[in-house]
Design a protein around this motif. Structure first.
Motif, mmCIF file in Angstrom:
data_model
loop_
_atom_site.group_PDB
_atom_site.id
_atom_site.type_symbol
_atom_site.label_atom_id
_atom_site.label_comp_id
_atom_site.label_asym_id
_atom_site.label_seq_id
_atom_site.Cartn_x
_atom_site.Cartn_y
_atom_site.Cartn_z
ATOM 1 N N ALA A 1 2.215 31.430 -0.534
ATOM 2 C CA ALA A 1 1.564 30.649 0.524
ATOM 3 C C ALA A 1 1.670 29.074 0.186
ATOM 4 C CB ALA A 1 0.039 31.214 0.698
ATOM 5 N N GLY A 2 1.987 28.520 1.391
ATOM 6 C CA GLY A 2 2.085 26.859 1.034
ATOM 7 C C GLY A 2 3.485 26.469 0.559
ATOM 8 N N CYS A 3 4.341 27.545 0.124
ATOM 9 C CA CYS A 3 5.717 27.268 -0.067
ATOM 10 C C CYS A 3 6.749 26.900 1.079
ATOM 11 C CB CYS A 3 6.478 28.114 -1.166
ATOM 12 S SG CYS A 3 5.417 28.416 -2.891
ATOM 13 N N HIS A 4 7.467 25.623 1.195
ATOM 14 C CA HIS A 4 8.339 25.542 2.187
ATOM 15 C C HIS A 4 9.920 25.375 1.813
ATOM 16 C CE1 HIS A 4 5.316 24.017 5.067
ATOM 17 N NE2 HIS A 4 4.603 24.067 4.249
ATOM 18 N N SER A 5 10.042 25.705 0.445
ATOM 19 C CA SER A 5 11.284 25.765 0.122
ATOM 20 C C SER A 5 11.560 27.079 -0.784
ATOM 21 C CB SER A 5 11.930 24.488 -0.700
ATOM 22 O OG SER A 5 11.199 24.588 -1.941
ATOM 23 N N VAL A 6 12.944 27.272 -1.080
ATOM 24 C CA VAL A 6 13.284 28.754 -1.778
ATOM 25 C C VAL A 6 12.895 28.195 -3.347
ATOM 26 C CG1 VAL A 6 15.308 29.668 -2.637
ATOM 27 C CG2 VAL A 6 15.229 29.161 -0.272
ATOM 28 N N LYS A 7 13.175 27.145 -3.643
ATOM 29 C CA LYS A 7 12.839 26.718 -4.962
ATOM 30 C C LYS A 7 11.307 26.732 -5.434
ATOM 31 C CE LYS A 7 14.153 23.370 -8.424
ATOM 32 N NZ LYS A 7 13.724 22.075 -8.797
ATOM 33 N N GLU A 8 10.690 26.228 -4.623
ATOM 34 C CA GLU A 8 9.088 26.274 -4.836
ATOM 35 C C GLU A 8 8.797 27.694 -4.724
ATOM 36 O OE1 GLU A 8 6.163 23.754 -2.266
ATOM 37 O OE2 GLU A 8 7.862 23.945 -1.251
ATOM 38 N N ALA A 9 9.209 28.768 -3.695
ATOM 39 C CA ALA A 9 8.814 30.024 -3.571
ATOM 40 C C ALA A 9 9.146 30.694 -4.801
ATOM 41 C CB ALA A 9 9.200 30.625 -2.353
ATOM 42 N N VAL A 10 10.308 30.639 -5.182
ATOM 43 C CA VAL A 10 10.939 31.282 -6.602
ATOM 44 C C VAL A 10 10.141 30.833 -7.721
ATOM 45 C CG1 VAL A 10 12.817 31.559 -8.034
ATOM 46 C CG2 VAL A 10 13.220 31.715 -5.487
ATOM 47 N N THR A 11 9.957 29.836 -7.958
ATOM 48 C CA THR A 11 8.985 29.180 -9.046
ATOM 49 C C THR A 11 7.922 29.798 -9.040
ATOM 50 O OG1 THR A 11 10.417 27.066 -9.059
ATOM 51 C CG2 THR A 11 8.331 27.120 -10.164
ATOM 52 N N THR A 12 7.026 29.641 -7.954
ATOM 53 C CA THR A 12 5.585 30.002 -7.677
ATOM 54 C C THR A 12 5.553 31.660 -7.883
ATOM 55 O OG1 THR A 12 5.107 28.480 -6.170
ATOM 56 C CG2 THR A 12 3.778 30.458 -6.070
ATOM 57 N N ALA A 13 6.680 32.414 -7.518
ATOM 58 C CA ALA A 13 6.584 33.802 -7.878
ATOM 59 C C ALA A 13 6.640 34.224 -9.302
ATOM 60 C CB ALA A 13 7.784 34.608 -7.052
ATOM 61 N N LYS A 14 7.521 33.465 -9.876
ATOM 62 C CA LYS A 14 7.706 33.681 -11.372
ATOM 63 C C LYS A 14 6.040 33.279 -12.135
ATOM 64 C CE LYS A 14 12.472 33.075 -11.726
ATOM 65 N NZ LYS A 14 13.731 32.445 -12.005
ATOM 66 N N MET A 15 5.497 32.259 -11.656
ATOM 67 C CA MET A 15 4.356 32.119 -12.443
ATOM 68 C C MET A 15 3.333 33.071 -11.961
ATOM 69 S SD MET A 15 4.206 27.931 -11.526
ATOM 70 C CE MET A 15 2.678 27.647 -11.681
ATOM 71 N N ALA A 16 3.331 33.398 -10.558
ATOM 72 C CA ALA A 16 2.479 34.559 -10.440
ATOM 73 C C ALA A 16 2.659 35.741 -11.153
ATOM 74 C CB ALA A 16 2.786 34.887 -8.933
ATOM 75 N N ARG A 17 3.891 35.973 -11.386
ATOM 76 C CA ARG A 17 4.168 37.342 -12.362
ATOM 77 C C ARG A 17 3.587 37.320 -13.840
ATOM 78 N NH1 ARG A 17 10.370 39.441 -12.859
ATOM 79 N NH2 ARG A 17 10.592 37.344 -13.698
ATOM 80 N N GLU A 18 3.535 35.900 -14.218
ATOM 81 C CA GLU A 18 3.019 35.852 -15.525
ATOM 82 C C GLU A 18 1.505 35.814 -15.423
ATOM 83 O OE1 GLU A 18 4.632 34.307 -18.440
ATOM 84 O OE2 GLU A 18 6.471 35.501 -17.607
ATOM 85 N N VAL A 19 1.125 35.212 -14.592
ATOM 86 C CA VAL A 19 -0.384 35.044 -14.484
ATOM 87 C C VAL A 19 -1.229 36.455 -14.124
ATOM 88 C CG1 VAL A 19 -2.358 34.227 -13.161
ATOM 89 C CG2 VAL A 19 -0.472 32.715 -13.658
ATOM 90 N N PHE A 20 -0.438 37.265 -13.180
ATOM 91 C CA PHE A 20 -1.119 38.545 -12.920
ATOM 92 C C PHE A 20 -0.560 39.832 -13.490
ATOM 93 C CE2 PHE A 20 -2.229 35.575 -9.626
ATOM 94 C CZ PHE A 20 -3.719 35.813 -9.655
ATOM 95 N N GLY A 21 0.501 39.669 -14.193
ATOM 96 C CA GLY A 21 1.304 40.818 -14.710
ATOM 97 C C GLY A 21 1.521 41.668 -13.972
ATOM 98 N N THR A 22 2.113 41.041 -12.562
ATOM 99 C CA THR A 22 2.764 42.172 -11.418
ATOM 100 C C THR A 22 4.012 41.813 -10.903
ATOM 101 O OG1 THR A 22 2.356 43.255 -9.432
ATOM 102 C CG2 THR A 22 1.238 41.068 -9.697
#
Ligand SMILES: CC(=O)[C@@H](O)[C@H](O)COP(=O)(O)O
Length: 257
Positions: free
Chosen positions: A71-92
């Motif tokens: 949520a809050g991502c407005h570009s592909v780059k932002e969304a991809v980076t955020t997704a990768k961080m989320a995978r680290e943080v939540f282990g999913t």
């Protein structure tokens, strides 16, 4: 049980975790709703510093599966980076992918969405794309590797409910084997029941519960509505007709002369 990408879930309601009056009310609402999946915005919560850390431990204590979102991502780059961080943080590797295209309507940028979905799917993510009810975009998302789709029924936070039922109906008919989760725009439990009656697999909502006068009561109401809608769909509903049909048999009625 609801099998979502190989995971057995006890509820077909997925709940957002933003905008609750307090962490305690959020926890009680999650519990009252019966949900087994909550979605969390990594980007917004990370901005919260220490409050962010407390929020993470609250989320972990809920005992539900976490579906991080971009949520809050407005570009592909932002969304991809955020997704990768989320995978680290939540282990999913589950990610609810949002690439917002319009500031006012929060309408998804469907072009960026498809591109980000492809990048993340190739990187091993299970992508849950927040999309419109457009069938061609849906096809492209499936081609990009998505195994589930999350069409909106109205703009995020609008509480309008399903504004284009024929479009939702045709999406359901077009993709009978794809899990379809209606995401965003639901305002009332009856809206959730309506889309479940159309045969959607689940719903995701946030604002209607978090901003209700009594979020815990509303969460419970949505949980019941989702179950009722699903049970109705599975039980074979009557098609509406424009002519009257007596519901009481007329044979053998008393004759008064
Ligand atoms: C929480 C979340 O992921 C939202 O972006 C989602 O789309 C829910 O929308 P509503 O707040 O309209 O239920």
């Amino acid at each position: 049980m609801f099998d979502l990408l190989g995971t057995a879930l006890s509820s077909r309601l997925l709940l957002g975790t933003a905008q609750y009056p307090s962490p305690a009310i959020l926890a009680d609402a999650v519990s009252a709703s019966g949900t087994s999946v909550v979605t969390v915005s990594l980007r917004r919560e990370m901005a919260g510093g220490r409050a962010g850390e407390e929020f993470w431990s609250l989320i972990r204590s809920l005992g539900t599966r976490v579906l991080p979102n971009t949520a809050g991502c407005h570009s592909v780059k932002e969304a991809v980076t955020t997704a990768k961080m989320a995978r680290e943080v939540f282990g999913t590797s589950w990610i609810k992918l949002e690439v917002i295209g319009n500031h006012d309507t929060l309408q998804p940028d469907v072009f960026g969405l498809v591109e980000a979905a492809r990048i993340l799917s190739e990187d091993g993510f299970s992508v849950f794309p927040y999309t419109t009810d457009d069938l061609v975009v849906a096809e492209r998302l499936l081609e990009a590797g998505c195994k589930v789709l999350m069409p909106w029924c109205a703009p995020i936070g609008s509480a309008l409910g399903p504004v284009n039922i024929p479009a939702l109906r045709s999406m359901r008919a077009q993709f009978p084997g794809v899990p379809l989760i209606v995401d965003a725009g639901l305002g009332r439990p009856s809206h959730a029941a309506t889309v479940m009656e159309l045969g959607f697999d689940a719903v995701l909502l946030n604002t209607a519960v978090a901003k209700a006068a009594d979020p815990v009561g509303m969460a419970r109401a949505f949980g019941k509505a989702v179950e009722a809608g699903r049970e109705a769909f599975c039980s074979g509903m009557l098609e509406p007709r424009e002519v009257a049909m007596p519901s009481t048999p007329t044979i053998g009625r008393a004759v008064f002369s």
